[in-house]
Design an enzyme around this catalytic site. Structure first.
Site, PDB file in Angstrom:
ATOM      1  N   TYR A   1     -57.848  35.460 -34.148  1.00 39.83           N
ATOM      2  CA  TYR A   1     -59.258  35.031 -34.124  1.00 39.83           C
ATOM      3  C   TYR A   1     -60.249  36.172 -33.962  1.00 39.83           C
ATOM      4  O   TYR A   1     -61.446  35.943 -33.915  1.00 39.83           O
ATOM      5  CB  TYR A   1     -59.490  33.979 -33.033  1.00 39.83           C
ATOM      6  N   LYS A   2     -59.761  37.423 -33.874  1.00 39.38           N
ATOM      7  CA  LYS A   2     -60.694  38.553 -33.760  1.00 39.38           C
ATOM      8  C   LYS A   2     -60.986  39.076 -35.158  1.00 39.38           C
ATOM      9  O   LYS A   2     -61.664  38.415 -35.941  1.00 39.38           O
ATOM     10  CB  LYS A   2     -60.105  39.607 -32.833  1.00 39.38           C
TER      11      LYS A   2
ATOM     12  N   ASP B   1     -49.500  45.937 -29.050  1.00 37.06           N
ATOM     13  CA  ASP B   1     -50.434  44.835 -29.222  1.00 37.06           C
ATOM     14  C   ASP B   1     -51.515  45.303 -30.203  1.00 37.06           C
ATOM     15  O   ASP B   1     -52.205  46.302 -29.953  1.00 37.06           O
ATOM     16  CB  ASP B   1     -51.048  44.455 -27.863  1.00 37.06           C
TER      17      ASP B   1
ATOM     18  N   PHE C   1     -55.389  44.871 -21.636  1.00 36.24           N
ATOM     19  CA  PHE C   1     -55.941  43.521 -21.501  1.00 36.24           C
ATOM     20  C   PHE C   1     -55.117  42.744 -20.469  1.00 36.24           C
ATOM     21  O   PHE C   1     -53.892  42.783 -20.504  1.00 36.24           O
ATOM     22  CB  PHE C   1     -55.906  42.827 -22.866  1.00 36.24           C
TER      23      PHE C   1
ATOM     24  N   ARG D   1     -70.532  45.979 -25.040  1.00 34.32           N
ATOM     25  CA  ARG D   1     -69.551  46.206 -26.096  1.00 34.32           C
ATOM     26  C   ARG D   1     -70.075  45.681 -27.425  1.00 34.32           C
ATOM     27  O   ARG D   1     -70.540  44.545 -27.508  1.00 34.32           O
ATOM     28  CB  ARG D   1     -68.260  45.497 -25.702  1.00 34.32           C
TER      29      ARG D   1
HETATM   30  C1  LIG Z   1     -57.757  39.145 -27.246  1.00 33.70           C
HETATM   31  C2  LIG Z   1     -56.511  39.717 -26.702  1.00 33.70           C
HETATM   32  C3  LIG Z   1     -55.453  38.895 -26.327  1.00 33.70           C
HETATM   33  C4  LIG Z   1     -55.630  37.402 -26.419  1.00 33.70           C
HETATM   34  O1  LIG Z   1     -54.521  36.677 -26.026  1.00 33.70           O
HETATM   35  P1  LIG Z   1     -54.544  35.085 -26.221  1.00 33.70           P
HETATM   36  O2  LIG Z   1     -53.157  34.691 -25.920  1.00 33.70           O
HETATM   37  O3  LIG Z   1     -54.989  34.813 -27.609  1.00 33.70           O
HETATM   38  O4  LIG Z   1     -55.552  34.509 -25.274  1.00 33.70           O
HETATM   39  C5  LIG Z   1     -54.291  39.487 -25.878  1.00 33.70           C
HETATM   40  N1  LIG Z   1     -54.184  40.838 -25.786  1.00 33.70           N
HETATM   41  C6  LIG Z   1     -55.197  41.651 -26.124  1.00 33.70           C
HETATM   42  C7  LIG Z   1     -55.047  43.130 -26.019  1.00 33.70           C
HETATM   43  C8  LIG Z   1     -56.393  41.120 -26.584  1.00 33.70           C
HETATM   44  O5  LIG Z   1     -57.400  41.925 -26.893  1.00 33.70           O
END
Ligand SMILES: *Cc1c(COP(=O)(O)O)cnc(C)c1O
Length: 434
Positions: free
Chosen positions: A226-227, A201, A131, A393
């Site tokens: 939030y996921k 992560d 990401f 997705r």
């Molecule tokens: C969704 C996601 C993030 C989100 O980071 P924020 O700081 O909440 O915007 C970070 N890393 C991964 C791998 C994600 O999927």
């Protein structure tokens, strides 16, 4: 052939199906985007209202003590710990995933620098498909420390980089785009054998698949609220450090609420013991309270087998959706690009469309959304479309998705493609969030 009747029978026999009652989902919506923004628990509105009207509105500042506001980050951290193989006291809720990554990667780099007397370990390794925020944070830290960030295009390149120059291997356990899952335990063991540390992560793991951080002997982990944790838009994230590391260093965002005694208001920083030092400033109580309602929806599965049972259902759902998508839509140019091997699959299925339909991927997703089937679109790499195609997705959250839902989603996709609904101009206007 699997019929819709078969799927309804699977739902009727599924003991986890009743967990869907915990959520407020609009009628007629098939929500396959819980991997991006989890659905809203019914309990959240009343809980946030209570925090606003009673704890804040009436009890005012007393609530830091009387309503347990100070303990929320630890209390919810411990609940998340139950989902990720962490013992009580090892996990804390704070800030965003991006900020927490900055903290733990900094700490990992300092630990390596201290233990590596020769100063040879100057490389951070990650995946180019990680990401972007993870890569940007690592890029920034590599620059600050005069180190190199090496990105691999294929996991097969990682073993050759596990050597005495490696400082930290930073991976997202389940890839956000492809849904491909690493073997955390094996990868961590290989990194440790090379003398390096690991940062994981868990954005697409926590609440999606069973995670065992202590069992894998991981070093640091962070994840998203939030996921799959259903904490609400922009919910705070979490941090975990292995107890052998938690007390070793300040993390660089050494704010006052990570201090050992914040209300002594001393001029010098002295970190709190353990994971509490990963708190920076005052927690966002409204959104932290909402996060707890989200985490509780997953803990409600504990008497029904917990994450192991949710994982079993998730794998059954993703396998069914992938198979039906190929059976029903394969002839229309649809192929499955997430791993078929359950050991390598997260809780999502990614589809790609064969050229020339590939250019319509975004519009196909928009046409599906209008039909009430909410998934999302992730752009491919235009220079490497053969390897990184545009992706449709679909996240499968076993708390509120059933087998007939998977069947219906494929049927809608079939309709969108055979009717060429995606051709409509309004489906081809790109919005800011895809
Ligand atoms: C969704 C996601 C993030 C989100 O980071 P924020 O700081 O909440 O915007 C970070 N890393 C991964 C791998 C994600 O999927």
């Amino acid at each position: 052939m699997t019929t819709r009747q078969d799927c309804l029978a699977l739902d009727a026999a599924d003991p986890l199906a009743r967990l869907k009652d915990q959520f407020s989902l609009p009628a007629g919506t098939l929500y396959l985007d819980g991997n991006s923004l989890g659905a809203m628990p019914k309990a959240t509105a009343a809980r946030v209202q209570q925090v606003i009207a009673q704890e804040w509105g009436t009890d005012l500042i007393k609530s830091w003590n009387t309503a347990g506001w100070m303990d929320l980050p630890s209390r919810i951290g411990d609940k998340i710990g139950r989902l990720i193989g962490a013992a009580p006291g090892e996990t804390i809720v704070a800030d965003s995933t991006s900020l927490n990554l900055y903290k733990v990667l900094s700490a990992a780099l300092r630990i390596v620098a201290t233990d590596d007397a020769g100063g040879r370990r100057r490389v951070i390794v990650s995946e180019r498909s990680n990401f972007p925020t993870d890569l940007y944070i690592a890029e920034s830290l590599a620059e600050q420390h005069g180190m190199t960030l090496t990105l691999v295009d294929d996991v097969a390149e990682i073993p050759a980089l596990l050597n005495d120059r490696l400082a930290v291997l930073m991976l997202t356990e389940v890839n956000y785009r492809t849904g491909r899952k690493h073997d955390m335990k094996a990868v961590t063991a290989a990194a440790h054998a090379a003398g390096a540390l690991t940062v994981w992560d868990l954005a697409h793991s926590a609440g999606a698949i069973p995670v065992d951080l202590n069992g894998a002997d991981a070093d640091f982990a962070i994840g998203c609220g939030y996921k799959y944790l259903n904490g609400g838009p922009g919910a705070p994230a979490f941090v975990w450090a292995h107890p052998r590391h938690a007390d070793r260093f300040w993390q660089p965002l050494s704010g006052w609420l990570g201090h050992a005694a914040p209300f002594q208001f001393t001029a010098n920083y002295r970190p709190a013991a353990g994971i509490k030092r990963y708190i920076c400033g005052t927690p966002a109580i409204l959104s932290t309270a909402a996060l707890e309602c989200g985490v509780d929806t997953l803990l409600a599965a504990e008497p029904l087998g917990g994450m192991a049972a949710l994982r079993e259902k998730s794998l059954a759902l993703t396998a069914l959706f992938a198979r039906l998508a190929e059976e029903r839509c394969g002839g229309l140019g649809v192929r499955v690009v997430s791993p078929r091997d359950p050991a390598q699959r997260g809780s999502q299925v990614c589809l790609a469309l064969a050229a020339p339909l590939e250019d319509a991927s975004y519009a196909v997703v928009q046409a599906l959304i209008e039909r009430g089937v909410i998934g999302d679109f992730r752009a491919g790499d235009a220079t490497r479309l053969d390897q990184v195609p545009h992706i449709l997705r679909f996240g499968f959250t076993p708390l509120y998705i059933g087998f007939a839902d998977a069947w219906d989603a494929v049927e809608h996709l079939h309709q969108v493609l055979v009717n060429e609904e995606w051709r409509e101009a309004r489906f081809n206007q790109k919005a800011a969030v895809t």
